[in-house]
Design an enzyme around this catalytic site. Structure first.
Site, PDB file in Angstrom:
ATOM      1  N   ASP A  67     135.323  60.013  39.111  1.00  0.00           N
ATOM      2  CA  ASP A  67     134.787  60.321  40.438  1.00  0.00           C
ATOM      3  C   ASP A  67     133.268  60.238  40.497  1.00  0.00           C
ATOM      4  O   ASP A  67     132.602  60.128  39.469  1.00  0.00           O
ATOM      5  CB  ASP A  67     135.256  61.728  40.882  1.00  0.00           C
ATOM      6  CG  ASP A  67     135.123  62.770  39.772  1.00  0.00           C
ATOM      7  OD1 ASP A  67     134.377  62.532  38.805  1.00  0.00           O
ATOM      8  OD2 ASP A  67     135.776  63.820  39.871  1.00  0.00           O
ATOM      9  N   ASN A 136     140.470  75.657  40.779  1.00  0.00           N
ATOM     10  CA  ASN A 136     141.517  75.651  41.806  1.00  0.00           C
ATOM     11  C   ASN A 136     142.637  74.651  41.494  1.00  0.00           C
ATOM     12  O   ASN A 136     143.437  74.330  42.362  1.00  0.00           O
ATOM     13  CB  ASN A 136     140.892  75.334  43.173  1.00  0.00           C
ATOM     14  CG  ASN A 136     140.198  73.974  43.196  1.00  0.00           C
ATOM     15  OD1 ASN A 136     140.255  73.230  42.224  1.00  0.00           O
ATOM     16  ND2 ASN A 136     139.548  73.655  44.296  1.00  0.00           N
ATOM     17  N   HIS A 138     142.188  71.467  40.571  1.00  0.00           N
ATOM     18  CA  HIS A 138     141.930  70.047  40.866  1.00  0.00           C
ATOM     19  C   HIS A 138     141.767  69.230  39.589  1.00  0.00           C
ATOM     20  O   HIS A 138     141.360  69.740  38.548  1.00  0.00           O
ATOM     21  CB  HIS A 138     140.761  69.856  41.841  1.00  0.00           C
ATOM     22  CG  HIS A 138     139.380  70.049  41.299  1.00  0.00           C
ATOM     23  ND1 HIS A 138     138.344  70.505  42.080  1.00  0.00           N
ATOM     24  CD2 HIS A 138     138.835  69.840  40.082  1.00  0.00           C
ATOM     25  CE1 HIS A 138     137.241  70.548  41.361  1.00  0.00           C
ATOM     26  NE2 HIS A 138     137.503  70.168  40.150  1.00  0.00           N
ATOM     27  N   GLU A 143     141.291  67.751  45.443  1.00  0.00           N
ATOM     28  CA  GLU A 143     141.335  69.168  45.796  1.00  0.00           C
ATOM     29  C   GLU A 143     142.759  69.568  46.207  1.00  0.00           C
ATOM     30  O   GLU A 143     143.595  68.702  46.487  1.00  0.00           O
ATOM     31  CB  GLU A 143     140.355  69.431  46.954  1.00  0.00           C
ATOM     32  CG  GLU A 143     138.898  69.141  46.606  1.00  0.00           C
ATOM     33  CD  GLU A 143     138.262  70.179  45.696  1.00  0.00           C
ATOM     34  OE1 GLU A 143     138.931  70.728  44.797  1.00  0.00           O
ATOM     35  OE2 GLU A 143     137.053  70.443  45.883  1.00  0.00           O
TER      36      GLU A 143
HETATM   37  C1  GLP Z   1     134.312  68.765  38.534  1.00  0.00           C
HETATM   38  C2  GLP Z   1     134.880  67.392  38.177  1.00  0.00           C
HETATM   39  C3  GLP Z   1     136.192  67.510  37.475  1.00  0.00           C
HETATM   40  C4  GLP Z   1     136.083  68.556  36.391  1.00  0.00           C
HETATM   41  C5  GLP Z   1     135.874  69.915  37.000  1.00  0.00           C
HETATM   42  C6  GLP Z   1     135.783  71.042  35.988  1.00  0.00           C
HETATM   43  O1  GLP Z   1     134.509  69.168  39.823  1.00  0.00           O
HETATM   44  N1  GLP Z   1     135.026  66.505  39.289  1.00  0.00           N
HETATM   45  O2  GLP Z   1     136.551  66.245  36.944  1.00  0.00           O
HETATM   46  O3  GLP Z   1     137.267  68.581  35.634  1.00  0.00           O
HETATM   47  O4  GLP Z   1     134.704  69.871  37.761  1.00  0.00           O
HETATM   48  O5  GLP Z   1     134.459  71.240  35.604  1.00  0.00           O
HETATM   49  P1  GLP Z   1     133.990  72.168  34.422  1.00  0.00           P
HETATM   50  O6  GLP Z   1     134.408  71.492  33.189  1.00  0.00           O
HETATM   51  O7  GLP Z   1     132.499  72.203  34.575  1.00  0.00           O
HETATM   52  O8  GLP Z   1     134.626  73.483  34.619  1.00  0.00           O
END
Ligand code: GLP
Length: 260
Positions: A67, A136, A138, A143
């Site tokens: 993304d 959440n 995702h 989302e």
């Molecule tokens: C972001 C990314 C995800 C990632 C998530 C978790 O929103 N788009 O791909 O898995 O956050 O992030 P973190 O590892 O900082 O908790």
């Protein structure tokens, strides 16, 4: 689903790195789907160290990230392109021409999403998709309530996600509202999905993903449909699993056996 539970975040990260390295050894021109976020920082650090100490080469590897924020160009310090250049691409022997992220500054983000989806297909699809997990539930920026068959497209970020990711932005910067993300269906098309979640703050999402109903409200639960999904978690992230003892029995020390 293989649920590999490691004692600490460090050993969980090491397990993920060794699974990525295995893919690269098996197929030196592998197409890797990559993820960003705080969880992945130590993974890339360990992968860089491995690459520098004679581990598998990235020379013939192609990558596609999950993304990118809409509105951020590749040079923006908070873009995922900058993140990847800083933590991985700039430190290993990869050909930058073969590293792909959606262009957040594309004039027409919808067209960019279609182009990205087609580019993945043109490369023969993803051999391995690395995934983090949002609080959440995702994956990528899919989302809650994302269609479980969705393809690469624009998603509106939830307030929760924008708040969680605000730590990477300066106080005077606006956190983007939209992202271009591979869809849940795009992710499920990867030949192997490898998700890493660590820490108690992920325990609810981990339980929903592994033991909850298959539901768009927890997009990561779609991995229940995948023929080859490996979930690597530490004990902290495993805290809310009802069948914890069973997973530990099937894969003692997080060792993936072939019989599940
Ligand atoms: C972001 C990314 C995800 C990632 C998530 C978790 O929103 N788009 O791909 O898995 O956050 O992030 P973190 O590892 O900082 O908790």
């Amino acid at each position: 689903m293989k649920v590999l539970i490691l004692e600490t975040a460090d050993t969980a990260q090491e397990r993920v790195v060794s699974l990525i390295a295995q893919t690269m050894r098996d197929k030196p021109n592998a197409v890797l789907g990559l993820a960003t976020g705080g969880t992945m920082l130590p993974v890339y650090e360990k992968l860089v160290a491995l690459n520098k100490s004679g581990g598998p080469s990235f020379r013939d590897v192609t990558t596609f990230n999950l993304d990118e924020y809409v509105g951020l160009g590749p040079d923006h310090p908070q873009s995922y392109r900058s993140y990847m250049n800083d933590v991985l691409f700039g430190k290993v022997d990869i050909n930058l021409q073969r590293t792909h992220l959606p262009r957040g500054d594309a004039r027409n983000p919808e067209d960019e999403a279609l182009r990205y989806e087609a580019a993945i297909a043109q490369c023969g699809g993803l051999d391995l998709q690395l995934l983090g997990l949002g609080h959440n539930g995702h994956i990528g920026f899919n989302e809650p309530t994302s269609s479980l068959k969705s393809r690469t497209r624009i998603k509106t970020l939830t307030k929760e996600t924008r708040d969680a990711n605000s730590r990477y932005f300066r106080a005077d910067e606006t956190i983007p509202t939209f992202a271009i993300t591979m869809g849940v269906g795009t992710i499920l098309d990867a030949r192997h999905c490898l998700l890493l979640a660590t820490g108690t703050q992920k325990a609810d999402a981990v339980a929903a993903m592994i033991e909850g109903p298959l539901a768009a409200v927890c997009p990561a639960s779609a991995l229940q449909l995948h023929p080859k999904a490996t979930i690597v978690i530490d004990m902290a992230a495993a805290a809310k699993l009802k069948l914890l003892d069973y997973y530990l029995h099937v894969h003692p020390d997080g060792t993936a056996r072939e019989i599940v």
